[in-house]
Design an enzyme around this catalytic site. Structure first.
Site, mmCIF file in Angstrom:
data_model
loop_
_atom_site.group_PDB
_atom_site.id
_atom_site.type_symbol
_atom_site.label_atom_id
_atom_site.label_comp_id
_atom_site.label_asym_id
_atom_site.label_seq_id
_atom_site.Cartn_x
_atom_site.Cartn_y
_atom_site.Cartn_z
ATOM 1 N N VAL A 61 0.809 -1.235 0.000
ATOM 2 C CA VAL A 61 0.000 0.000 0.000
ATOM 3 C C VAL A 61 0.837 1.277 0.000
ATOM 4 O O VAL A 61 0.295 2.365 -0.183
ATOM 5 C CB VAL A 61 -0.997 0.044 1.193
ATOM 6 N N TYR A 152 2.174 4.709 16.405
ATOM 7 C CA TYR A 152 0.946 4.057 15.938
ATOM 8 C C TYR A 152 -0.264 4.959 16.192
ATOM 9 O O TYR A 152 -1.106 5.168 15.310
ATOM 10 C CB TYR A 152 0.799 2.719 16.671
ATOM 11 N N THR A 187 -5.995 -10.798 17.035
ATOM 12 C CA THR A 187 -5.337 -11.112 15.756
ATOM 13 C C THR A 187 -3.847 -11.324 16.023
ATOM 14 O O THR A 187 -3.368 -11.139 17.142
ATOM 15 C CB THR A 187 -5.476 -9.964 14.735
HETATM 16 N N1 LIG Z 1 -5.724 -6.180 16.176
HETATM 17 C C1 LIG Z 1 -6.056 -5.101 16.847
HETATM 18 O O1 LIG Z 1 -6.169 -5.103 18.084
HETATM 19 C C2 LIG Z 1 -6.336 -3.818 16.112
HETATM 20 C C3 LIG Z 1 -6.967 -2.781 16.823
HETATM 21 C C4 LIG Z 1 -7.223 -1.580 16.188
HETATM 22 C C5 LIG Z 1 -6.887 -1.427 14.849
HETATM 23 N N2 LIG Z 1 -6.270 -2.440 14.178
HETATM 24 C C6 LIG Z 1 -5.928 -2.199 12.781
HETATM 25 O O2 LIG Z 1 -6.545 -3.176 11.979
HETATM 26 C C7 LIG Z 1 -5.779 -3.382 10.796
HETATM 27 C C8 LIG Z 1 -5.527 -4.862 10.619
HETATM 28 O O3 LIG Z 1 -4.783 -5.323 11.741
HETATM 29 P P1 LIG Z 1 -4.666 -6.860 12.160
HETATM 30 O O4 LIG Z 1 -4.810 -6.903 13.627
HETATM 31 O O5 LIG Z 1 -5.515 -7.691 11.299
HETATM 32 O O6 LIG Z 1 -3.100 -7.087 11.824
HETATM 33 P P2 LIG Z 1 -2.338 -8.303 11.148
HETATM 34 O O7 LIG Z 1 -0.899 -8.032 11.389
HETATM 35 O O8 LIG Z 1 -2.918 -9.594 11.609
HETATM 36 O O9 LIG Z 1 -2.670 -8.155 9.588
HETATM 37 C C9 LIG Z 1 -2.206 -7.055 8.860
HETATM 38 C C10 LIG Z 1 -2.194 -7.396 7.383
HETATM 39 O O10 LIG Z 1 -1.699 -6.253 6.677
HETATM 40 C C11 LIG Z 1 -0.733 -6.690 5.733
HETATM 41 N N3 LIG Z 1 0.216 -5.621 5.437
HETATM 42 C C12 LIG Z 1 1.213 -5.142 6.219
HETATM 43 N N4 LIG Z 1 1.898 -4.201 5.573
HETATM 44 C C13 LIG Z 1 1.324 -4.069 4.354
HETATM 45 C C14 LIG Z 1 1.596 -3.255 3.233
HETATM 46 N N5 LIG Z 1 2.633 -2.396 3.212
HETATM 47 N N6 LIG Z 1 0.794 -3.365 2.143
HETATM 48 C C15 LIG Z 1 -0.230 -4.250 2.144
HETATM 49 N N7 LIG Z 1 -0.518 -5.055 3.159
HETATM 50 C C16 LIG Z 1 0.250 -4.957 4.266
HETATM 51 C C17 LIG Z 1 -0.071 -7.903 6.391
HETATM 52 O O11 LIG Z 1 0.602 -8.725 5.437
HETATM 53 C C18 LIG Z 1 -1.266 -8.575 7.047
HETATM 54 O O12 LIG Z 1 -1.907 -9.477 6.170
HETATM 55 C C19 LIG Z 1 -4.510 -2.545 10.972
HETATM 56 O O13 LIG Z 1 -4.651 -1.311 10.303
HETATM 57 C C20 LIG Z 1 -4.457 -2.328 12.470
HETATM 58 O O14 LIG Z 1 -3.728 -1.183 12.802
HETATM 59 C C21 LIG Z 1 -5.989 -3.633 14.774
#
Ligand SMILES: NC(=O)c1ccc[n+]([C@@H]2O[C@H](COP(=O)([O-])OP(=O)(O)OC[C@H]3O[C@@H](n4cnc5c(N)ncnc54)[C@H](O)[C@@H]3O)[C@@H](O)[C@H]2O)c1
Length: 253
Positions: A61, A152, A187
């Site tokens: 991205v 973050y 996750t």
């Molecule tokens: N898990 C939580 O507690 C939580 C809470 C709030 C927000 N989020 C947000 O939710 C979203 C997903 O998080 P998650 O928990 O599923 O994390 P995760 O690490 O399990 O998954 C993240 C995914 O993004 C992909 N990714 C990373 N860098 C990338 C790039 N440069 N281009 C394309 N894809 C890329 C990874 O390969 C992975 O498949 C994130 O934006 C995270 O900040 C997560």
């Protein structure tokens, strides 16, 4: 139940975690989804598991050309694109000023520029669809200062402001832009951060979560909120961010 019949969605970072859960729910509700992820093999694996309504593309991205290509691939595969879910994101867990310049730049590039590029390259197809909807995955951290999550939190705050400005500027086009702000969700991201947080603050993570948000959220719960915002049921909703955190942000103690 929220309907997404006929929706054609591009979801970034959807090989696993929240993005995968969003893709799965979208398909259940009648959408077609393009799984875009820097993890090309994971994207293909997830698309195969989700069946014929899912396709996969490798997409970093932070790379403008790759994001444009992912949008084009979505349009070609499904005959248009009306939904963008900017979900790809990474975390860094350390005191703010322990972040190296390179770490700071990398996180901001993925978490903020990635959202900017996703929206920018999707505008044409979203306008053409006549029912364009964008959901940006921010975080509860985007609404507060958060020790150990400083870069973050800053990045996710920026996602909220990108969401608001895009919503205001795109209002005449009919494209809606909203953000989702989850607390801790079960996750791989949380699996990675638990030992770091525990080693620094000396409190079991489970106890912290139980006290502040009852339990971890599930990816499915975040997917439900995302589906609502993407759908026509949210037709008068734009420029807002929606918190789901089991009450974490509701009280100071
Ligand atoms: N898990 C939580 O507690 C939580 C809470 C709030 C927000 N989020 C947000 O939710 C979203 C997903 O998080 P998650 O928990 O599923 O994390 P995760 O690490 O399990 O998954 C993240 C995914 O993004 C992909 N990714 C990373 N860098 C990338 C790039 N440069 N281009 C394309 N894809 C890329 C990874 O390969 C992975 O498949 C994130 O934006 C995270 O900040 C997560």
């Amino acid at each position: 139940m929220i309907e997404l019949q006929g929706r054609k969605a591009l979801i970034t970072g959807a090989a696993q975690g929240l993005g995968k859960a969003i893709a799965e729910l979208f398909i259940e509700r009648g959408a077609q989804v393009m799984i875009a992820d820097i993890d090309a093999e994971g994207a293909v694996r997830t698309a195969k598991a989700l069946g014929p309504q899912a396709r996969a593309i490798r997409c970093n991205v932070t790379d403008s050309a790759e994001v444009a290509a992912a949008v084009q691939a979505t349009v070609s595969a499904f005959g248009g694109m009306d939904t963008l879910i900017n979900n790809a994101g990474i975390e860094i867990v350390k005191p703010l000023f322990d972040n190296s310049d390179e770490e700071y730049d990398r996180l901001m590039n993925i978490n903020v520029k990635g959202v900017f590029l996703g929206m920018k390259h999707s505008l044409g197809p979203l306008v053409a669809s006549g029912r364009g909807s964008i959901v940006n995955i921010s975080s509860l951290a985007g609404t507060n200062g958060v020790p150990l999550f400083g870069t973050y939190a800053a990045s996710k705050g920026a996602v909220i402001q990108l969401t608001r400005t895009a919503a205001a500027e795109l209002r005449p086009t009919g494209i809606r832009v909203n953000a989702v702000c989850p607390g801790f969700v079960g996750t791989a991201m949380v699996d990675r951060l638990v030992p770091i947080v525990e080693s620094i603050i000396g409190v079991p993570f489970d106890a912290l979560v139980a006290a502040k948000q009852t339990r971890l959220g599930t990816p499915r719960e975040v997917a439900e909120m995302t589906a609502f915002l993407a759908s026509d049921a949210a037709s008068w909703t734009t420029g807002s961010h929606y918190i789901l955190d089991g009450g974490l942000s509701a009280g100071l103690l």
